[in-house]
Enzyme design. Structure first.
Site, mmCIF file in Angstrom:
data_model
loop_
_atom_site.group_PDB
_atom_site.id
_atom_site.type_symbol
_atom_site.label_atom_id
_atom_site.label_comp_id
_atom_site.label_asym_id
_atom_site.label_seq_id
_atom_site.Cartn_x
_atom_site.Cartn_y
_atom_site.Cartn_z
ATOM 1 N N ASN A 1 -8.029 1.849 9.751
ATOM 2 C CA ASN A 1 -6.129 1.869 10.437
ATOM 3 C C ASN A 1 -6.131 2.026 12.081
ATOM 4 O OD1 ASN A 1 -5.245 2.607 7.747
ATOM 5 N ND2 ASN A 1 -5.026 4.629 8.098
ATOM 6 N N ARG B 1 0.724 -1.084 0.066
ATOM 7 C CA ARG B 1 -0.571 0.168 0.434
ATOM 8 C C ARG B 1 0.926 1.756 0.088
ATOM 9 N NH1 ARG B 1 -2.845 2.646 4.874
ATOM 10 N NH2 ARG B 1 -3.880 4.742 2.950
ATOM 11 N N GLU C 1 -3.349 -0.560 8.033
ATOM 12 C CA GLU C 1 -1.916 0.579 8.905
ATOM 13 C C GLU C 1 -2.027 -0.422 10.702
ATOM 14 O OE1 GLU C 1 -1.346 4.280 9.438
ATOM 15 O OE2 GLU C 1 -2.112 5.152 7.701
ATOM 16 N N TYR D 1 -4.305 1.679 15.822
ATOM 17 C CA TYR D 1 -3.240 1.599 16.168
ATOM 18 C C TYR D 1 -2.844 1.165 18.041
ATOM 19 C CZ TYR D 1 -0.541 2.970 12.529
ATOM 20 O OH TYR D 1 -0.181 3.515 11.172
ATOM 21 N N HIS E 1 -3.126 11.006 0.329
ATOM 22 C CA HIS E 1 -2.999 10.766 1.745
ATOM 23 C C HIS E 1 -1.956 11.865 2.252
ATOM 24 C CE1 HIS E 1 -1.200 7.248 5.104
ATOM 25 N NE2 HIS E 1 -0.565 8.095 5.024
ATOM 26 N N GLU F 1 -7.274 7.944 6.131
ATOM 27 C CA GLU F 1 -7.457 8.970 7.728
ATOM 28 C C GLU F 1 -8.212 10.589 8.021
ATOM 29 O OE1 GLU F 1 -4.657 8.625 10.676
ATOM 30 O OE2 GLU F 1 -4.242 6.245 10.693
HETATM 31 C C1 FCB Z 1 -1.275 6.938 10.899
HETATM 32 C C2 FCB Z 1 -0.794 7.383 9.490
HETATM 33 C C3 FCB Z 1 0.531 7.526 9.018
HETATM 34 C C4 FCB Z 1 1.417 6.935 10.383
HETATM 35 C C5 FCB Z 1 1.098 5.976 11.344
HETATM 36 C C6 FCB Z 1 1.753 6.291 12.740
HETATM 37 O O1 FCB Z 1 -1.671 8.049 11.514
HETATM 38 O O2 FCB Z 1 -2.023 7.336 8.656
HETATM 39 O O3 FCB Z 1 0.665 8.231 8.154
HETATM 40 O O4 FCB Z 1 1.800 8.081 10.201
HETATM 41 O O5 FCB Z 1 -0.393 7.331 11.597
#
Ligand code: FCB
Length: 499
Positions: free
Chosen positions: A298, A83, A377, A300, A127, A172
């Protein structure tokens, strides 16, 4: 405890895509090469105080000049898919009008090189790299930017549409609105707080117009959007903490997912919008909620939210705070608190893999018609320990990033378990997981201070060195059962072979 590699390999369903992700501005460098135009981020990053240690993105990983080497790294890893994003100002320097053929050719070569190596391309159109001319005309505060993105999607479709397996329209939008327009910590550096709301609608409209352009061009690839999602967890059972978590959920999650997946804005946001004299047209929502082939997530971390300013008592007015949003700095209304007992990444993000299961369960409950999902992500930054062996034959440098291996193993496993029969989100068709990121790179306002890569980059020599996590993923990829067919099997063969 880390899940054993073999247990995880067995758990990966056949046809589950395992990929790696990057974005153009974070890796390409070559900011002045071959007719690329300036971006809003170029300007923002140059202004003192914006980027940690004044780091410059202008060279970054120099991927633009090292594309073969980087594709070879993906190939040797054995990943199914890559990607990456298109640099809008590289392809269309003014954000409207003429195309820069040399810039477009770069992506043409990249896509061919990926296909020639059996790596399926997933292309993100936007992006965060807005051409400067568009930022100067108001950026995402200006409705016209949405139409410019639609036109850009058509340019990309005409040039690459025959070969791209999956398209992500916008990455995002929440981060662009919150960091770029509400809080001013990303480009274009506006601190508009609640008055940033139009940027939500314009980005989502841009998404809708991009979907429309790709569909009218008849691209064979699948189309989706990528939203970030973080479960919002109140810091206590108290009503004010719960209201605060609900508010964060509305602003960070629902605001961006509901219009796409339900065709309407959350009620709270529609109410707040009255403060901003900004109107939402019914036709817009039809465009925004067009059916998608997949939904990009995405993920995290979860977020623990408490009422009031950090460390201060809860303000008396909190109960009535929702009506005061227009006048109040959001940071004083609520704050994010540390996750008790959780390890954190170098960014300070709590590592709580089971909340990926919560995120997926919430998505499946809220959005009954959710299309298949790709986690587009996931990953973590750590202060990687670099050991110099002094022996170039041995690779010279060793990076034992065990914490990253554990993060990835636990999250991939959690996602698969949650979406399997009997899991908390069993109704979701989870199609894949993309590791953020292939390379250490320019992490926006954090500069080069937050390395997320499977591959270490020495930013003075630009030498790439795979970390232990790269070798771990390589083993996982070769030990799993799938895929039963190449990920790009539905697409024509590469147009030409790069020698
Ligand atoms: C996400 C972004 C990516 C990167 C990661 C750590 O929010 O999409 O570009 O910065 O975090």
């Amino acid at each position: 405890m880390a899940i054993s590699d073999l247990g995880l390999a067995d758990a990966i369903p056949p046809d589950f895509t395992l990929g790696v992700a990057t974005s153009a501005f974070q890796i390409e460098g070559a900011a002045d090469a071959d007719g690329r135009g300036p971006s809003g981020w170029d300007v923002f990053a140059r202004q003192p105080g914006h980027i940690v240690d004044g780091h410059s993105p202008m060279v970054s990983c120099d991927h633009y000049h090292r594309m073969h080497e980087d594709v070879a790294l993906i190939k040797a890893l054995g990943a199914d898919s890559y990607r990456f994003s298109l640099s809008w100002p590289r392809i269309q320097p003014q954000g409207s009008g003429p195309v820069n053929k040399a810039g477009l050719d770069f992506y043409d070569r990249l896509v061919d090189e990926l296909l020639a190596n059996d790596i399926s391309p997933m292309v993100t159109l936007y992006h965060w790299e807005t051409p400067l001319a568009l930022d100067e005309a108001g950026g995402w505060m200006n409705r016209d930017t949405a139409y410019r993105l639609g036109d850009f999607a058509d340019i990309a479709a005409q040039a690459l549409g025959d070969r791209v397996r999956r398209w992500v329209t916008v990455n995002e939008p929440a981060t662009v609105t919150v960091n770029g327009y509400a809080l001013g910590i990303h480009a274009p550096g506006e601190s508009l707080f609640l008055k940033a709301l139009p940027t939500v609608h314009h980005q989502l409209l841009g998404h809708g117009l991009a979907v429309q352009a790709l569909r009218s061009a008849g691209v064979p690839g699948e189309i989706g959007i990528t939203n970030v999602y973080s479960p919002m967890v109140p810091a206590s059972d108290g009503a004010l903490d719960k209201i605060s978590a609900g508010l964060m959920d509305a602003v960070q999650n629902r605001l961006f997912a509901d219009p796409v997946l339900l065709g309407k804005y959350p009620a709270l946001v529609s109410a707040a919008n009255m403060l901003t004299s900004f109107s939402i047209d019914d036709d817009d929502l039809a465009l925004i909620s067009q059916p998608l082939d997949f939904y990009g997530l995405n993920y995290y971390m979860p977020t623990r939210v408490a009422a009031g300013a950090s460390g201060d008592p809860v303000p008396e007015a909190m109960a009535g705070a929702l009506g005061d949003l227009g006048e109040t700095v959001p940071g004083a209304l609520l704050h994010i608190t540390p996750w008790p007992g959780a390890e954190t990444t170098a960014y300070g993000w709590p590592i709580v893999p089971e909340y990926l299961s919560v995120a997926l369960a919430e998505l499946s409950e809220r959005y009954p018609d959710l299309p298949p999902v790709f986690i587009t992500e996931g990953g973590a930054s750590f202060d990687d320990r670099i050991t110099r062996t002094g022996d170039p034959a041995e690779g010279d440098v060793v990076i034992a990033d065990e914490a990253r291996i554990r993060y990835l193993a636990d999250h991939i496993h959690t996602a698969i378990a949650a979406t399997s029969a009997g899991g908390a989100a069993e109704s979701i068709a989870l199609r894949g997981y993309y590791v953020w990121s292939l390379l250490d790179n320019f992490e926006w306002q954090a500069g080069y201070q937050q390395p997320f890569g499977l591959v270490h980059v020495d930013f003075s020599s630009l030498k790439r060195t795979p970390k232990a996590s790269y070798y771990w993923l390589q083993k996982l990829l070769s030990a799993r059962r799938g895929p039963t067919a190449p990920d790009d099997s539905k697409l024509p063969a590469p147009r030409r072979t790069i020698g």
